[in-house]
Write an enzyme that holds these catalytic residues in place. Structure first.
Site, PDB file in Angstrom:
ATOM      1  N   TYR A  23       0.838  -1.199   0.000  1.00 59.53           N
ATOM      2  CA  TYR A  23       0.000   0.000   0.000  1.00 59.53           C
ATOM      3  C   TYR A  23       0.871   1.246   0.000  1.00 59.53           C
ATOM      4  O   TYR A  23       1.905   1.291   0.659  1.00 59.53           O
ATOM      5  CB  TYR A  23      -0.889   0.030   1.240  1.00 59.53           C
ATOM      6  CG  TYR A  23      -1.962  -1.040   1.278  1.00 59.53           C
ATOM      7  CD1 TYR A  23      -2.616  -1.439   0.118  1.00 59.53           C
ATOM      8  CD2 TYR A  23      -2.330  -1.624   2.485  1.00 59.53           C
ATOM      9  CE1 TYR A  23      -3.609  -2.404   0.158  1.00 59.53           C
ATOM     10  CE2 TYR A  23      -3.327  -2.586   2.543  1.00 59.53           C
ATOM     11  CZ  TYR A  23      -3.965  -2.984   1.376  1.00 59.53           C
ATOM     12  OH  TYR A  23      -4.942  -3.930   1.435  1.00 59.53           O
ATOM     13  N   ARG A  31      -5.776   6.873  -9.123  1.00 60.92           N
ATOM     14  CA  ARG A  31      -4.890   5.844  -8.581  1.00 60.92           C
ATOM     15  C   ARG A  31      -5.446   4.494  -9.020  1.00 60.92           C
ATOM     16  O   ARG A  31      -6.588   4.388  -9.488  1.00 60.92           O
ATOM     17  CB  ARG A  31      -4.776   5.906  -7.053  1.00 60.92           C
ATOM     18  CG  ARG A  31      -6.038   5.542  -6.322  1.00 60.92           C
ATOM     19  CD  ARG A  31      -5.862   5.685  -4.810  1.00 60.92           C
ATOM     20  NE  ARG A  31      -5.083   4.602  -4.235  1.00 60.92           N
ATOM     21  CZ  ARG A  31      -5.597   3.478  -3.732  1.00 60.92           C
ATOM     22  NH1 ARG A  31      -6.901   3.267  -3.733  1.00 60.92           N
ATOM     23  NH2 ARG A  31      -4.834   2.546  -3.229  1.00 60.92           N
ATOM     24  N   ASN A  52      -6.108   0.393  -7.882  1.00 60.47           N
ATOM     25  CA  ASN A  52      -6.171  -0.588  -6.809  1.00 60.47           C
ATOM     26  C   ASN A  52      -6.485  -1.929  -7.472  1.00 60.47           C
ATOM     27  O   ASN A  52      -6.838  -1.981  -8.646  1.00 60.47           O
ATOM     28  CB  ASN A  52      -7.258  -0.202  -5.810  1.00 60.47           C
ATOM     29  CG  ASN A  52      -7.235  -1.090  -4.585  1.00 60.47           C
ATOM     30  OD1 ASN A  52      -6.175  -1.448  -4.090  1.00 60.47           O
ATOM     31  ND2 ASN A  52      -8.417  -1.472  -4.101  1.00 60.47           N
ATOM     32  N   GLU A 110      -8.978  -1.831 -10.364  1.00 58.90           N
ATOM     33  CA  GLU A 110      -9.843  -0.668 -10.198  1.00 58.90           C
ATOM     34  C   GLU A 110      -9.088   0.581 -10.620  1.00 58.90           C
ATOM     35  O   GLU A 110      -8.058   0.917 -10.043  1.00 58.90           O
ATOM     36  CB  GLU A 110     -10.257  -0.511  -8.732  1.00 58.90           C
ATOM     37  CG  GLU A 110     -11.215  -1.584  -8.272  1.00 58.90           C
ATOM     38  CD  GLU A 110     -11.627  -1.435  -6.810  1.00 58.90           C
ATOM     39  OE1 GLU A 110     -12.526  -2.174  -6.392  1.00 58.90           O
ATOM     40  OE2 GLU A 110     -11.061  -0.594  -6.086  1.00 58.90           O
ATOM     41  N   LYS A 162      -7.729  -9.189   1.040  1.00 57.20           N
ATOM     42  CA  LYS A 162      -8.283  -9.229  -0.309  1.00 57.20           C
ATOM     43  C   LYS A 162      -9.022 -10.541  -0.584  1.00 57.20           C
ATOM     44  O   LYS A 162      -9.634 -10.687  -1.630  1.00 57.20           O
ATOM     45  CB  LYS A 162      -7.174  -9.021  -1.353  1.00 57.20           C
ATOM     46  CG  LYS A 162      -6.591  -7.614  -1.370  1.00 57.20           C
ATOM     47  CD  LYS A 162      -5.490  -7.498  -2.416  1.00 57.20           C
ATOM     48  CE  LYS A 162      -4.786  -6.141  -2.406  1.00 57.20           C
ATOM     49  NZ  LYS A 162      -5.601  -5.037  -2.941  1.00 57.20           N
TER      50      LYS A 162
HETATM   51  C1  HEM Z   1     -12.390   9.519  -1.554  1.00 60.08           C
HETATM   52  C2  HEM Z   1     -12.366   8.459  -2.216  1.00 60.08           C
HETATM   53  C3  HEM Z   1     -12.238   7.070  -1.649  1.00 60.08           C
HETATM   54  C4  HEM Z   1     -13.242   6.229  -1.333  1.00 60.08           C
HETATM   55  C5  HEM Z   1     -14.735   6.522  -1.432  1.00 60.08           C
HETATM   56  C6  HEM Z   1     -12.646   4.982  -0.886  1.00 60.08           C
HETATM   57  C7  HEM Z   1     -13.353   3.883  -0.473  1.00 60.08           C
HETATM   58  C8  HEM Z   1     -12.807   2.686  -0.062  1.00 60.08           C
HETATM   59  C9  HEM Z   1     -13.553   1.549   0.430  1.00 60.08           C
HETATM   60  C10 HEM Z   1     -15.061   1.520   0.598  1.00 60.08           C
HETATM   61  C11 HEM Z   1     -12.686   0.557   0.695  1.00 60.08           C
HETATM   62  C12 HEM Z   1     -13.039  -0.831   1.232  1.00 60.08           C
HETATM   63  C13 HEM Z   1     -12.910  -0.875   2.746  1.00 60.08           C
HETATM   64  C14 HEM Z   1     -13.544  -2.140   3.366  1.00 60.08           C
HETATM   65  O1  HEM Z   1     -12.870  -3.178   3.458  1.00 60.08           O
HETATM   66  O2  HEM Z   1     -14.711  -2.100   3.779  1.00 60.08           O
HETATM   67  C15 HEM Z   1     -11.368   1.058   0.369  1.00 60.08           C
HETATM   68  C16 HEM Z   1     -10.195   0.347   0.469  1.00 60.08           C
HETATM   69  C17 HEM Z   1      -8.950   0.901   0.305  1.00 60.08           C
HETATM   70  N1  HEM Z   1      -8.657   2.233   0.028  1.00 60.08           N
HETATM   71 FE1  HEM Z   1      -9.954   3.685  -0.392  1.00 60.08          FE
HETATM   72  N2  HEM Z   1     -11.292   5.108  -0.945  1.00 60.08           N
HETATM   73  C18 HEM Z   1     -10.994   6.368  -1.398  1.00 60.08           C
HETATM   74  C19 HEM Z   1      -9.755   6.905  -1.599  1.00 60.08           C
HETATM   75  C20 HEM Z   1      -8.591   6.256  -1.325  1.00 60.08           C
HETATM   76  C21 HEM Z   1      -7.284   6.844  -1.518  1.00 60.08           C
HETATM   77  C22 HEM Z   1      -6.999   8.241  -2.044  1.00 60.08           C
HETATM   78  C23 HEM Z   1      -6.390   5.912  -1.156  1.00 60.08           C
HETATM   79  C24 HEM Z   1      -4.904   6.151  -1.239  1.00 60.08           C
HETATM   80  C25 HEM Z   1      -3.980   5.484  -0.732  1.00 60.08           C
HETATM   81  C26 HEM Z   1      -7.133   4.716  -0.725  1.00 60.08           C
HETATM   82  C27 HEM Z   1      -6.598   3.521  -0.297  1.00 60.08           C
HETATM   83  C28 HEM Z   1      -7.294   2.360  -0.033  1.00 60.08           C
HETATM   84  C29 HEM Z   1      -6.672   1.069   0.205  1.00 60.08           C
HETATM   85  C30 HEM Z   1      -5.174   0.778   0.237  1.00 60.08           C
HETATM   86  C31 HEM Z   1      -7.710   0.151   0.404  1.00 60.08           C
HETATM   87  C32 HEM Z   1      -7.565  -1.364   0.603  1.00 60.08           C
HETATM   88  C33 HEM Z   1      -7.782  -1.950  -0.762  1.00 60.08           C
HETATM   89  C34 HEM Z   1      -7.434  -3.412  -0.981  1.00 60.08           C
HETATM   90  O3  HEM Z   1      -6.434  -3.921  -0.449  1.00 60.08           O
HETATM   91  O4  HEM Z   1      -8.117  -4.050  -1.796  1.00 60.08           O
HETATM   92  N3  HEM Z   1      -8.470   4.980  -0.842  1.00 60.08           N
HETATM   93  N4  HEM Z   1     -11.472   2.366  -0.073  1.00 60.08           N
END
Ligand code: HEM
Lengths: 204, 351
Positions: free
Chosen positions: B42, B228, B230, B270, B322
């Site tokens: 991350y 970004r 993912n 994504e 994941k």
């Molecule tokens: C504002 C916009 C964003 C939204 C709405 C959003 C939403 C989410 C949601 C809903 C999850 C899943 C969490 C769960 O397990 O319930 C997630 C995971 C994650 N988000 Fe965001 N996110 C946003 C921006 C970002 C940004 C800017 C980063 C930058 C580092 C980030 C990093 C992550 C990471 C690392 C995960 C774990 C993903 C994985 O391993 O599959 N997110 N995000």
């Protein structure tokens, strides 16, 4: 979707300790040992403090709570309500918070279920979060929303736990919604339904 | 004008039951492969979303590809089953109109052969040819559309959409259309702030990633979107991997075998972008999903090699979060034939 057990629960609200503030009116909502939080606050306020107050006390264990209830009665608060369960008291909590005037301070003390539900009602009636204090006392039992059927199961003390509504065995995630006032439950053995993990007491 | 996707016919295919989804070779090559090196951790991996590289998913600001119509049909099925996948809190109505304007203008500019928007004051005329839609409406008047503006336009746009309100130095998930999610629930997360909805993610909080990411997001200005990437993995090309339905699709996680892994296991990418909206000052967050099967990946030697190395070295907390535990080793074993141990070239793009 699992996570390490020791992760801090970032979506969960932080609770503090009740302390008296200047206000036109004070509303207290407590269950069981949360009543003791009101009593300890009472030690540091002027005698007439409770003239302009209302106490809603949920007494689910009348034998254990005998001394607490007597203490609350002795405060001389003109409006002291007692109810047998949180569910039974909800209409009263709702009515009191809905009719609140400007400049009222709300104090919540007790189980996580009570804190969550009363906070949810306070948000729904548009109470400013600065007008609300919370103190956790007693049970760590969780309210859990099943992500599958959306039913809420109260008083969850085990990990995993069955959903009261659809029966699925749920992993109680460390993910909390203030809007729903509940933790999220996700089917723990969806990948292999024949694998039935043992329930352990985790939140009591 | 984007050219790469323009001439592709839209496919008739499914993301459920018989799973007839399939990428054409061109669509494989234009995928936004998420790994720029041979390992993954991350990070605040954000960059400006512009200067679209021709022949990639970054070429157009809002990408439309051969799967457009099928994906929109799948969304409609999800919403019929569970209308809570679309939600918008009352104060988000203006942000809904902002979103509608952004998506309509982007699409009409990039793909005039498919979409057109004619504006005469507040009287707008929208044509979406691939979906057979011809709509006159009054901008700002909900009664002139069959759905609210956000629901209306996101039923015609690939990917999920979160709309974030900005207040109290934070972002709040106050509206969204979420039907192609990697296992998270809008119904549960709606109304939460940036730190609350990210609560379940392992490792990243401790590294300060979310604090820095939020700072970056709050500086995003209108006209300067960011993005970004993912990723996760999914068994079968199932767009709707919702927690709501986990008890239905979860068993498939145990169905991967050495014989079927090449065609049944998908890298799920994504492409996330961030757009400041003009009237509401809200932030629009589209999350666009791209599937590549292991066999698709193997058509680009560098990608298969890299996927092999990333899976081998992935921190176990991330792999579990994941949901890869049931099949990670099977995928590694299959990908090994595409990794001769030699170094890979820098960056994510094919050689
Ligand atoms: C504002 C916009 C964003 C939204 C709405 C959003 C939403 C989410 C949601 C809903 C999850 C899943 C969490 C769960 O397990 O319930 C997630 C995971 C994650 N988000 Fe965001 N996110 C946003 C921006 C970002 C940004 C800017 C980063 C930058 C580092 C980030 C990093 C992550 C990471 C690392 C995960 C774990 C993903 C994985 O391993 O599959 N997110 N995000």
């Amino acid at each position: 979707m699992s996570q390490p057990d020791d992760s801090a629960i970032l979506s969960r609200p932080r609770y503090g300790k009740l302390s008296p503030v200047e206000a036109n009116f004070h509303v207290f909502v407590a269950d069981d040992s949360g009543g003791n939080s009101i009593l300890s606050l009472a030690q540091s306020v002027p005698k007439d403090f409770f003239n302009d107050a209302e106490i809603i006390y949920i007494n689910t264990k009348p034998v254990d709570n005998k001394a607490t209830l007597e203490g609350l009665e002795a405060l001389g608060c003109p409006r002291l309500y007692t109810g047998p369960t949180i569910k039974a008291a909800l209409p009263r909590i709702n009515a009191s918070l809905e009719r609140m005037r400007m400049g009222t301070q709300v104090y919540l003390a007790g189980s996580e279920s009570l804190l969550g539900l009363a906070t949810m009602i306070a948000m729904q009636v548009g109470l400013d979060h600065q007008a609300l204090q919370t103190e956790h006392q007693g049970s760590l039992a969780r309210r859990v929303q099943c992500v599958h059927c959306k039913g809420i199961t109260d008083n969850v003390t085990t990990q995993p736990a069955n959903c009261d509504h659809c029966g699925l065995l749920l992993l109680v995630r460390d993910h909390y919604s203030r809007r729903v006032a509940a933790f999220q439950g996700v089917n723990i053995n969806a990948e292999d339904p024949s694998d039935i993990p043992v329930k352990e007491e985790m939140f009591s | 004008m984007a050219t790469s996707a323009k001439d592709l016919p839209f496919k008739q295919e499914t993301y459920r039951n018989d799973f007839t989804f399939k990428n054409s070779p061109e669509t494989v090559l234009r995928a936004p492969f998420p790994f720029d090196k041979d390992s993954y951790m991350y990070a605040v991996n954000m960059e400006l979303h512009r200067d679209g590289r021709p022949g990639t998913a970054f070429e157009a600001p809002i990408d439309v590809d051969e799967h457009y119509v099928a994906e929109m049909q799948d969304r409609a099925l999800v919403l019929d089953e569970d209308p809570l996948r679309y939600q918008s809190l009352p104060h988000m109505s203006l942000a809904g109109w902002d979103t509608l304007e952004l998506l309509m203008t982007c699409k009409a500019e990039t793909y005039p052969q498919w979409f057109s928007l004619t504006r005469n004051g507040d009287n707008w005329h929208w044509i979406n040819r691939p979906m057979g839609i011809d709509q006159h409406f009054v901008f700002g008047d909900e009664s002139t559309l069959p759905y609210g503006p956000l629901e209306y336009i996101t039923r015609q746009a690939q990917g999920d959409f979160c709309v974030l309100d900005e207040r109290d130095d934070n972002l709040w998930m106050d509206a969204g259309m979420i039907t192609t999610q990697a296992d998270w629930s809008l119904d549960f997360d709606i109304g939460m702030n940036f730190f609350e909805w990210h609560a379940p993610v392992p490792l990243a909080h401790e590294k300060g990633i979310f604090i820095r990411a939020l700072k970056y997001l709050r500086t995003i200005q209108q006209g300067n979107p960011a993005r970004r990437l993912n990723w996760t993995m999914t068994v079968n090309p199932r767009l709707d991997t919702s927690p709501e339905n986990f008890h239905i699709w979860g068993p498939e996680n145990t169905h991967i075998t050495p014989e079927n892994v090449a065609d049944k296991l998908y890298l799920r990418i994504e492409l996330q972008s961030f757009w400041r909206l003009p009237r509401s000052n809200a932030l629009l967050f589209p999350i666009r999903c791209y599937f590549l099967s292991m066999r698709d990946l193997s058509t680009v030697p560098k990608w298969a090699t890299r996927m092999h190395r990333v899976l081998q070295t992935l921190p176990p907390e991330i792999a579990s979060y994941k949901g890869l535990d049931n099949y990670r080793q099977i995928a590694i074993d299959w990908l090994a034939q595409h990794d001769d141990g030699s170094p890979t070239t820098e960056g994510p793009f094919p050689d």
